[in-house]
Scaffold this motif. Structure first.
Motif, mmCIF file in Angstrom:
data_model
loop_
_atom_site.group_PDB
_atom_site.id
_atom_site.type_symbol
_atom_site.label_atom_id
_atom_site.label_comp_id
_atom_site.label_asym_id
_atom_site.label_seq_id
_atom_site.Cartn_x
_atom_site.Cartn_y
_atom_site.Cartn_z
ATOM 1 N N TYR A 285 -4.997 3.414 -7.160
ATOM 2 C CA TYR A 285 -5.159 2.925 -8.537
ATOM 3 C C TYR A 285 -5.146 1.399 -8.497
ATOM 4 C CZ TYR A 285 -4.377 3.401 -13.646
ATOM 5 O OH TYR A 285 -4.488 3.394 -15.028
ATOM 6 N N ILE B 99 -11.340 3.040 -13.739
ATOM 7 C CA ILE B 99 -10.780 4.349 -13.376
ATOM 8 C C ILE B 99 -10.306 5.074 -14.641
ATOM 9 C CG2 ILE B 99 -8.819 5.488 -12.208
ATOM 10 C CD1 ILE B 99 -9.087 3.415 -9.969
ATOM 11 N N ASP B 100 -9.641 4.338 -15.527
ATOM 12 C CA ASP B 100 -9.147 4.953 -16.772
ATOM 13 C C ASP B 100 -10.306 5.504 -17.604
ATOM 14 O OD1 ASP B 100 -6.555 4.372 -16.109
ATOM 15 O OD2 ASP B 100 -6.372 2.627 -17.427
ATOM 16 N N ASP C 71 -7.759 7.583 -7.612
ATOM 17 C CA ASP C 71 -7.178 8.616 -8.465
ATOM 18 C C ASP C 71 -8.261 9.497 -9.112
ATOM 19 O OD1 ASP C 71 -4.582 9.402 -10.033
ATOM 20 O OD2 ASP C 71 -6.111 9.104 -11.571
ATOM 21 N N SER C 72 -9.415 8.908 -9.413
ATOM 22 C CA SER C 72 -10.493 9.687 -10.043
ATOM 23 C C SER C 72 -11.003 10.774 -9.101
ATOM 24 C CB SER C 72 -11.666 8.779 -10.419
ATOM 25 O OG SER C 72 -11.253 7.789 -11.315
ATOM 26 N N ASP C 73 -11.079 10.460 -7.808
ATOM 27 C CA ASP C 73 -11.537 11.468 -6.853
ATOM 28 C C ASP C 73 -10.575 12.648 -6.810
ATOM 29 O OD1 ASP C 73 -13.905 10.107 -5.624
ATOM 30 O OD2 ASP C 73 -12.393 8.609 -5.139
ATOM 31 N N LEU D 18 -13.312 6.393 -16.524
ATOM 32 C CA LEU D 18 -13.907 7.564 -15.860
ATOM 33 C C LEU D 18 -12.973 8.779 -15.965
ATOM 34 C CD1 LEU D 18 -16.208 8.804 -14.215
ATOM 35 C CD2 LEU D 18 -15.075 8.014 -12.133
ATOM 36 N N ASN D 19 -11.664 8.549 -15.820
ATOM 37 C CA ASN D 19 -10.713 9.666 -15.897
ATOM 38 C C ASN D 19 -10.752 10.352 -17.257
ATOM 39 O OD1 ASN D 19 -9.925 9.221 -13.311
ATOM 40 N ND2 ASN D 19 -7.889 8.389 -13.796
ATOM 41 N N LEU E 268 -13.843 12.341 -17.282
ATOM 42 C CA LEU E 268 -13.683 13.523 -16.418
ATOM 43 C C LEU E 268 -12.824 14.566 -17.117
ATOM 44 C CD1 LEU E 268 -13.001 11.951 -12.870
ATOM 45 C CD2 LEU E 268 -15.058 13.177 -13.603
ATOM 46 N N ARG F 178 -8.757 13.733 -9.245
ATOM 47 C CA ARG F 178 -8.914 14.525 -10.471
ATOM 48 C C ARG F 178 -10.175 15.380 -10.427
ATOM 49 N NH1 ARG F 178 -5.983 11.405 -15.313
ATOM 50 N NH2 ARG F 178 -4.443 10.344 -14.028
#
Ligand SMILES: N[C@@H](CCC(=O)N[C@@H](CS)C(=O)NCC(=O)O)C(=O)O
Length: 324
Positions: free
Chosen positions: A163, A171-172, A229-231, A174-175, A178, A233
């Motif tokens: 992160y 990332i936030d 972190d996105s990967d 995209l998360n 997702l 999730r």
């Protein structure tokens, strides 16, 4: 009283599934109103079937905060049986049917200790304070981000930054996407109680998977050569796709193995121990097929699909990776 899935409705009049809000959301940190960051203080309760819990196991494993296989480390880990009982998640994998650290039979006991007036579902992942036996955090949206940031003093040497500050905002964003269009979209399709809601979420899901397929044609991970972190999730949903969502939740326009980039990407991650060692296909199959998720009155456990293909070679070495 803690609710069971059967007694708790998250369905709108239009037949849409709207997930309950998390109740225990106090952050970890050093502030007076935060949960102290201390080795040996907490036990994370997971189920092998649950994608929201799986995220935590992967992150704890990558960062060296726990050994997800033995369940020991800075954070200890307890596991419930993958098929939930009418009384909630049960510690029946443990000798005597009791969690050896918390001394309880059912997870709702730890929720009741924390809040006798709690009326939501007693869900995993749940972080329990070992001394008090109370659930202190079940915020699956933010939990992995706490392990990645404020728990850094306990990371193993050389642990990757999942992160990183410079990517946090992206990332936030995209998360969030997702969550709505992939992680929770499979549930919104699977739990829909109207044709319209099912179709809406089916389209949302497959349109997003098509876009991710394109994105992963350009780099090894969602953010190029950096594993984030996105990967984690995205992986937790992909690992359940062909075994559960494609069948039980009717997310069946395509299987994971029909997307060349997503399928090779998922296998690439699976070959990293923290991902592969924590992916329990048997628990996933039992949990979704025999749990309360689908219509299976005779409780038949399907034999396929063959998950040994996850061990086959992938083609992602054509891209650079910053993961050693
Ligand atoms: N905490 C979130 C997500 C976690 C979650 O849904 N966990 C599932 C397993 S994947 C669970 O524990 N369900 C218990 C139940 O439905 O009673 C929620 O309340 O929706």
């Amino acid at each position: 009283m803690v609710a069971t899935s059967e007694s708790f409705s998250e369905i709108t009049p239009e037949g849409a599934f709207v997930r309950q809000a998390n109740r225990f959301v106090t952050p970890f940190g050093s502030g007076p109103d935060e949960l102290p960051v201390e080795a040996g203080k907490y036990r994370l309760i997971v189920s092998g079937v649950c994608p929201w819990a799986h995220r935590q196991l992967i992150v704890l494993g990558i960062l060296g905060l726990a050994d997800p296989v033995s369940g020991t480390g800075v954070i200890s880990i307890g596991k419930v049986r993958p098929v939930r009982t009418p009384k909630g998640w049960e510690f029946s994998l443990d000798p005597g049917g009791v969690d050896p650290v918390l001394g309880i039979r059912y997870l709702p006991e730890a929720y009741e200790k924390a809040d006798p007036a709690y009326t939501g579902r007693a869900t995993v992942p749940a972080v329990v304070d070992i001394n008090s036996g109370k659930v202190v955090n079940n915020d699956y949206h933010r939990l992995s981000n706490y392990w990645e940031t404020v728990w850094a003093p306990y990371h193993k040497p050389g642990a990757p930054d999942l992160y990183p500050e410079d990517l946090r905002r992206e990332i936030d964003v995209l998360n969030e996407l997702l969550f709505h269009e992939v992680n929770n979209a499979v549930y919104k399709a699977g739990f829909a109680e109207s044709q319209k809601e099912y179709e809406k979420n089916y389209d949302l899901l497959f349109n997003r998977l098509d876009a991710l397929e394109q994105r992963l044609g350009k780099g090894r991970y969602l953010f190029g050569d950096r594993l984030t972190d996105s990967d984690v999730r995205l992986y937790a949903t992909l690992a359940r796709f062909d075994t559960a969502y494609n069948l039980v939740f009717r997310c069946n326009r395509s299987r994971l193995i029909d997307f060349p980039n997503l399928w090779n990407y998922a296998r690439d991650l699976y070959h990293i121990p923290a991902f592969g060692d924590t992916t329990d296909f048997d628990a996933i199959k039992r949990g979704y097929h025999l749990g309360s998720h689908g219509y299976n009155p005779y409780r038949i456990l399907s034999l396929g699909p063959d998950t040994s293909i996850w061990n086959e070679k992938h083609d992602r070495d054509r891209f650079a990776s910053a993961v050693s």
